[in-house]
Design a protein around this motif. Structure first.
Motif, PDB file in Angstrom:
ATOM      1  N   THR A  48       5.269   3.701   0.594  1.00 60.05           N
ATOM      2  CA  THR A  48       4.610   2.953  -0.466  1.00 60.05           C
ATOM      3  C   THR A  48       5.509   1.796  -0.883  1.00 60.05           C
ATOM      4  OG1 THR A  48       3.488   3.179  -2.609  1.00 60.05           O
ATOM      5  CG2 THR A  48       5.558   4.401  -2.322  1.00 60.05           C
ATOM      6  N   ASP A  49       5.059   1.006  -1.871  1.00 62.66           N
ATOM      7  CA  ASP A  49       5.932  -0.059  -2.368  1.00 62.66           C
ATOM      8  C   ASP A  49       6.261   0.194  -3.838  1.00 62.66           C
ATOM      9  OD1 ASP A  49       4.018  -1.226  -4.124  1.00 62.66           O
ATOM     10  OD2 ASP A  49       3.289  -2.592  -2.593  1.00 62.66           O
ATOM     11  N   GLU A  50       7.162  -0.601  -4.366  1.00 60.02           N
ATOM     12  CA  GLU A  50       7.690  -0.353  -5.703  1.00 60.02           C
ATOM     13  C   GLU A  50       6.603  -0.405  -6.771  1.00 60.02           C
ATOM     14  OE1 GLU A  50      10.628  -3.378  -5.925  1.00 60.02           O
ATOM     15  OE2 GLU A  50      12.018  -2.385  -4.540  1.00 60.02           O
ATOM     16  N   VAL A  75      10.146   3.934  -0.298  1.00 60.21           N
ATOM     17  CA  VAL A  75       9.610   2.878  -1.146  1.00 60.21           C
ATOM     18  C   VAL A  75      10.180   1.539  -0.686  1.00 60.21           C
ATOM     19  CG1 VAL A  75       9.364   2.026  -3.505  1.00 60.21           C
ATOM     20  CG2 VAL A  75       9.433   4.495  -3.076  1.00 60.21           C
ATOM     21  N   VAL A  76       9.302   0.594  -0.361  1.00 59.78           N
ATOM     22  CA  VAL A  76       9.734  -0.720   0.117  1.00 59.78           C
ATOM     23  C   VAL A  76       9.437  -1.763  -0.958  1.00 59.78           C
ATOM     24  CG1 VAL A  76       9.292  -0.048   2.501  1.00 59.78           C
ATOM     25  CG2 VAL A  76       7.525  -1.283   1.232  1.00 59.78           C
ATOM     26  N   PRO A  78       7.702  -4.831  -2.797  1.00 63.45           N
ATOM     27  CA  PRO A  78       6.319  -5.315  -2.701  1.00 63.45           C
ATOM     28  C   PRO A  78       6.258  -6.710  -2.102  1.00 63.45           C
ATOM     29  CG  PRO A  78       7.118  -5.552  -4.949  1.00 63.45           C
ATOM     30  CD  PRO A  78       8.206  -4.859  -4.179  1.00 63.45           C
ATOM     31  N   SER A  82       7.943  -7.889   3.047  1.00 63.37           N
ATOM     32  CA  SER A  82       8.259  -6.579   3.621  1.00 63.37           C
ATOM     33  C   SER A  82       7.637  -6.382   5.002  1.00 63.37           C
ATOM     34  CB  SER A  82       7.791  -5.455   2.683  1.00 63.37           C
ATOM     35  OG  SER A  82       8.707  -5.285   1.626  1.00 63.37           O
ATOM     36  N   GLN A  87      12.658  -5.015   7.648  1.00 58.46           N
ATOM     37  CA  GLN A  87      12.176  -3.895   6.854  1.00 58.46           C
ATOM     38  C   GLN A  87      11.729  -2.743   7.752  1.00 58.46           C
ATOM     39  OE1 GLN A  87      12.119  -3.816   3.211  1.00 58.46           O
ATOM     40  NE2 GLN A  87      12.094  -1.709   3.951  1.00 58.46           N
ATOM     41  N   GLY A 110      -0.817   2.235  -0.588  1.00 58.73           N
ATOM     42  CA  GLY A 110      -0.632   0.875  -1.063  1.00 58.73           C
ATOM     43  C   GLY A 110      -1.667  -0.069  -0.478  1.00 58.73           C
ATOM     44  N   VAL A 114       1.776  -2.521   3.059  1.00 60.05           N
ATOM     45  CA  VAL A 114       2.247  -1.154   3.308  1.00 60.05           C
ATOM     46  C   VAL A 114       1.496  -0.539   4.481  1.00 60.05           C
ATOM     47  CG1 VAL A 114       2.261   1.184   2.344  1.00 60.05           C
ATOM     48  CG2 VAL A 114       3.089  -0.727   0.977  1.00 60.05           C
TER      49      VAL A 114
END
Length: 369
Positions: A48-50, A75-76, A78, A82, A87, A110, A114
């Motif tokens: 997912t992302d932040e 968590v990557v 946003p 990314s 990444q 996401g 994502v």
């Protein structure tokens, strides 16, 4: 041509690789639906992302743990940045030490970034892990979560590194749309309108009637029927052409311009849906110039103009044209554009002159200035 109706009841995607369902479920029901898909723990990877993690990481992790799963969460950052090789390598570095097995599911929670990044990781880790998309953005729900496109960007162009990798399922919780910023609603509705323009006049009519309620009020009762119908259209087209050898190219209506806009402006400056909205206005102009009597250009352009977009007056057409020449849809050195004979009747044109394309872009710039 695929046709659809508002609010189809059951959705699935039938490809030459696998048939997979699209289900509208609550996030708390995700573990049970993974079991129904034949996917079992104890481990599950959640990418997912932040921004999304702030809202939905904890409840989904809790649901997995309550169901006896062991979730490994990555968590990557946003945003479009990314979708990069750097990444992706960080994902590999994080996931490979976990001693995953080929049966370990990967869930992407996401939006499109994502889904594309996590999907490509799933496609390449151990030569393929089971993939389930949990799209939380309107854009991902109506479009990017369906069809198996995964990948990352490159400085030369968007989505140039990736693979076709079909998920095992797409599980949609419409309630996640409540936490989207306004700009993300614009992104998603641009793709929904695109699906209507290429395949379903009824969806165009529907969005004309309900776009204000969707964009202004974020009314889920108005939004969900459009989401279901757009997903149905995408599923039908993908089922007929899994690897974009024919009809699936129609889904690129507006995208030759859009990808160039994103690249020239700088990835993330103009959001994907915003770029698609601008690109569709240019493609619609090209279509109208070819067949002035076949399209109600004023009506359709007015619908697209309801989607707020940033100022693109500073973008150089020369730079856009160069970017288009590197587009993955270019064939034998010829830039290809998806145009419309009429609403619901798209075609691929390989004979658009540079001058005609510049006129289309001039129209967009002038009308948005």
């Amino acid at each position: 041509m695929p046709t659809s109706r508002i609010r189809p009841d059951a959705l699935s995607v039938d490809t030459d690789v696998r048939t997979y369902p699209i289900r509208f479920v609550h996030l708390a029901e995700v573990p049970a639906h993974l079991n129904n898909l034949g996917l079992h723990g104890p481990s599950v990877v959640l990418i997912t992302d932040e921004n999304v993690a702030a809202h939905y990481r904890s409840p989904l992790v809790h649901a997995f743990e309550e169901a006896g799963w062991t979730p490994h969460v990555v968590v990557v950052p946003p945003g479009e940045s990314s979708k990069s090789m750097a990444q992706l390598e960080q994902l590999y570095d994080t996931l490979l030490p976990l001693e995953l097995e080929r049966s370990t599911p990967v869930c992407t929670l996401g939006g499109g970034v994502v889904g594309d990044l996590g999907g490509f990781a799933a496609a390449t880790l151990l030569r393929g892990l089971p993939l389930v998309h949990l799209p939380t953005s309107l854009l991902a729900q109506v479009d990017s979560s369906i069809g198996g496109k995964t990948g990352v960007n490159h400085a030369v162009g968007k989505n140039l590194i990736g693979s076709f990798y079909q998920p095992h399922g797409v599980l949609v919780d419409p309630e996640t749309l409540h936490t989207l910023p306004a700009r993300e609603w614009i992104n998603g509705m641009a793709e929904a309108i695109k699906h209507g323009l290429i395949a379903d006049p009824a969806l165009v009519d529907y969005t004309e009637q309900h776009l204000t309620a969707i964009l202004g009020d974020h009314d889920l009762s108005a939004t969900v029927p459009a989401v279901r119908t757009a997903m149905h259209i995408k599923a039908q087209i993908v089922a007929e052409d899994t690897r974009e050898a024919g009809k699936r190219a129609w889904l690129n209506f507006g995208h030759t311009f859009a990808h160039a806009i994103e690249q020239v402006a700088g990835y993330g400056t103009v959001a994907h849906g915003e770029a698609v909205a601008l690109g569709m206005r240019a493609a619609l102009y090209l279509s109208h110039r070819r067949a002035p009597q076949a399209l109600d250009h004023a009506r359709l352009d007015a619908l697209l103009a309801m989607l707020p977009t940033p100022d693109v007056s500073a973008l150089s057409f020369d730079a856009l044209w160069t970017a288009m020449r590197h587009d993955k849809k270019t064939q034998d050195g010829t830039i290809r554009f998806v145009l419309l004979h009429a609403v619901g009747d798209p075609f691929v044109a390989s004979d658009c002159s540079r001058a005609s394309v510049q006129r289309a872009w001039d129209f967009v710039q002038q009308s948005t200035a």
